[in-house]
Write an enzyme that holds these catalytic residues in place. Structure first.
Site, PDB file in Angstrom:
ATOM      1  N   SER A  35     -61.157 111.420  91.983  1.00 45.22           N
ATOM      2  CA  SER A  35     -61.589 112.350  90.925  1.00 45.22           C
ATOM      3  C   SER A  35     -61.505 111.704  89.546  1.00 45.22           C
ATOM      4  CB  SER A  35     -60.762 113.638  90.976  1.00 45.22           C
ATOM      5  OG  SER A  35     -59.394 113.338  90.778  1.00 45.22           O
ATOM      6  N   SER A  63     -93.775 114.037  87.421  1.00 43.11           N
ATOM      7  CA  SER A  63     -94.438 115.074  88.213  1.00 43.11           C
ATOM      8  C   SER A  63     -95.839 114.637  88.628  1.00 43.11           C
ATOM      9  CB  SER A  63     -94.528 116.356  87.389  1.00 43.11           C
ATOM     10  OG  SER A  63     -95.409 117.263  88.009  1.00 43.11           O
ATOM     11  N   ARG A  69    -103.013 115.419  95.563  1.00 41.03           N
ATOM     12  CA  ARG A  69    -101.951 114.443  95.856  1.00 41.03           C
ATOM     13  C   ARG A  69    -101.676 114.313  97.355  1.00 41.03           C
ATOM     14  NH1 ARG A  69     -96.236 117.118  93.864  1.00 41.03           N
ATOM     15  NH2 ARG A  69     -96.620 119.230  94.596  1.00 41.03           N
ATOM     16  N   ASN A  87     -72.034 110.318  88.146  1.00 40.36           N
ATOM     17  CA  ASN A  87     -70.729 109.836  87.699  1.00 40.36           C
ATOM     18  C   ASN A  87     -70.319 108.660  88.592  1.00 40.36           C
ATOM     19  OD1 ASN A  87     -69.213 110.840  89.983  1.00 40.36           O
ATOM     20  ND2 ASN A  87     -69.302 112.893  89.063  1.00 40.36           N
ATOM     21  N   ARG A 128     -67.945 108.144  90.661  1.00 36.42           N
ATOM     22  CA  ARG A 128     -67.625 108.450  92.055  1.00 36.42           C
ATOM     23  C   ARG A 128     -68.913 108.554  92.887  1.00 36.42           C
ATOM     24  NH1 ARG A 128     -63.886 113.397  94.386  1.00 36.42           N
ATOM     25  NH2 ARG A 128     -63.827 112.615  96.519  1.00 36.42           N
ATOM     26  N   ARG A 150     -75.961 102.784 100.606  1.00 33.39           N
ATOM     27  CA  ARG A 150     -77.313 102.203 100.453  1.00 33.39           C
ATOM     28  C   ARG A 150     -77.306 100.707 100.181  1.00 33.39           C
ATOM     29  NH1 ARG A 150     -80.434 106.109 102.758  1.00 33.39           N
ATOM     30  NH2 ARG A 150     -79.951 108.151 101.856  1.00 33.39           N
TER      31      ARG A 150
END
Ligand SMILES: Cc1cc2nc3c(=O)[nH]c(=O)nc-3n(C[C@H](O)[C@H](O)[C@H](O)COP(=O)(O)OP(=O)(O)OC[C@H]3O[C@@H](n4cnc5c(N)ncnc54)[C@H](O)[C@@H]3O)c2cc1C
Length: 236
Positions: A70, A104, A163, A179, A181, A190
């Site tokens: 944390s 978008s 699209r 963040n 963490r 990954r």
């Protein structure tokens, strides 16, 4: 793929010192220093009595060892990520604790962009085939969008329908914040040989940035993908 660190947390260490008396190690980066301050705050452990945890590196090694994660949530890093595939976006979206702002396809025209070539197709004959397929898909996209718009459909709705003709390898740009963490979770999953090759490349870029931003919050991660060494050992 184009990855830039565009924002990150700055710790007001002078104010913190004035409030608590705790002096940040001069060599520590702002993000690493904030994590240490957060950990010490938990126990009011302002003295550096234990030699193993007296440095910022030692302190954060202990935090990671004890999974006291944390304290790594207070600082964040924001990246501009450009020219990755929609496939990669789908995978990145599984990481629920990231914040993202994604270009978008309903508001932004999609033609004239370079297709994202998966690492395994680079330098093969299939690369040209994918580029040709991408161009054909783009042509269909433009044709359908313009037809629908000429028939009176609002441009946003026309793009939204057209699209459907675009490929998974259509490029996309985004701004992503997490963040420390969360970034550690993402690197662990990954920057790993089991992950998709394109997202492994992204994770590699992210890790390079994160290691310069917060070297001790990421000290347990190598620059080599997790699992590579085992593969090399098995092949030897
Ligand atoms: C090699 C690989 C292959 C994959 N293949 C597939 C696939 O085929 N199909 C597919 O759908 N996904 C697939 N995924 C995605 C995977 O299942 C996870 O969704 C993804 O890795 C995000 O992990 P996470 O949930 O731990 O991360 P985050 O969403 O970032 O969560 C981080 C951590 O927070 C906690 N957390 C978050 N939300 C909850 C919750 N609701 N309840 C309890 N704890 C929570 C967990 O501890 C979690 O690890 C694959 C991932 C990898 C790395």
């Amino acid at each position: 793929m184009d990855v830039h660190l565009i924002a990150y947390t700055k710790f007001n260490d002078k104010l913190f010192e004035w409030l608590t008396g705790f002096q940040t190690e001069a060599a520590a980066t702002s993000v690493d220093a904030l994590a240490e301050a957060a950990g010490r705050q938990c126990y009011e452990a302002w003295g550096r009595r234990n030699p193993a945890t007296s440095t910022n590196q030692g302190y954060l090694a202990n935090i990671i060892d004890h999974q006291h994660y944390s304290v790594l949530e207070h600082a964040s890093a924001t990246f501009l990520i450009r020219g990755v595939s929609r496939t990669l976006l789908t995978e990145l979206n599984t990481h629920r604790l990231l914040s993202r702002s994604v270009q978008s396809q309903r508001y932004v025209h999609q033609e004239g962009r370079e297709v994202v070539i998966p690492p395994a197709l680079r330098g093969t004959v299939h690369r040209q085939a994918l580029e040709d397929f991408h161009r054909q898909a783009e042509e269909l996209y433009v044709q359908v969008r313009n037809d629908l718009a000429e028939q009176g459909m609002p441009r946003k709705k026309a793009r939204e329908a057209a699209r459907a003709f675009l490929l998974n390898s259509q490029p996309v740009d985004m701004i992503v914040t997490g963040n420390m963490r969360t970034w550690r979770e993402i690197i662990a999953k990954r920057h790993h040989v089991a992950a998709d090759a394109e997202i492994q490349e992204l994770a590699h870029e992210l890790l390079n940035w994160l290691k310069s931003l917060a070297p001790f919050s990421f000290q347990d991660f190598d620059r080599e993908p997790i699992g590579n060494e085992e593969i090399r050992r098995a092949a030897a």
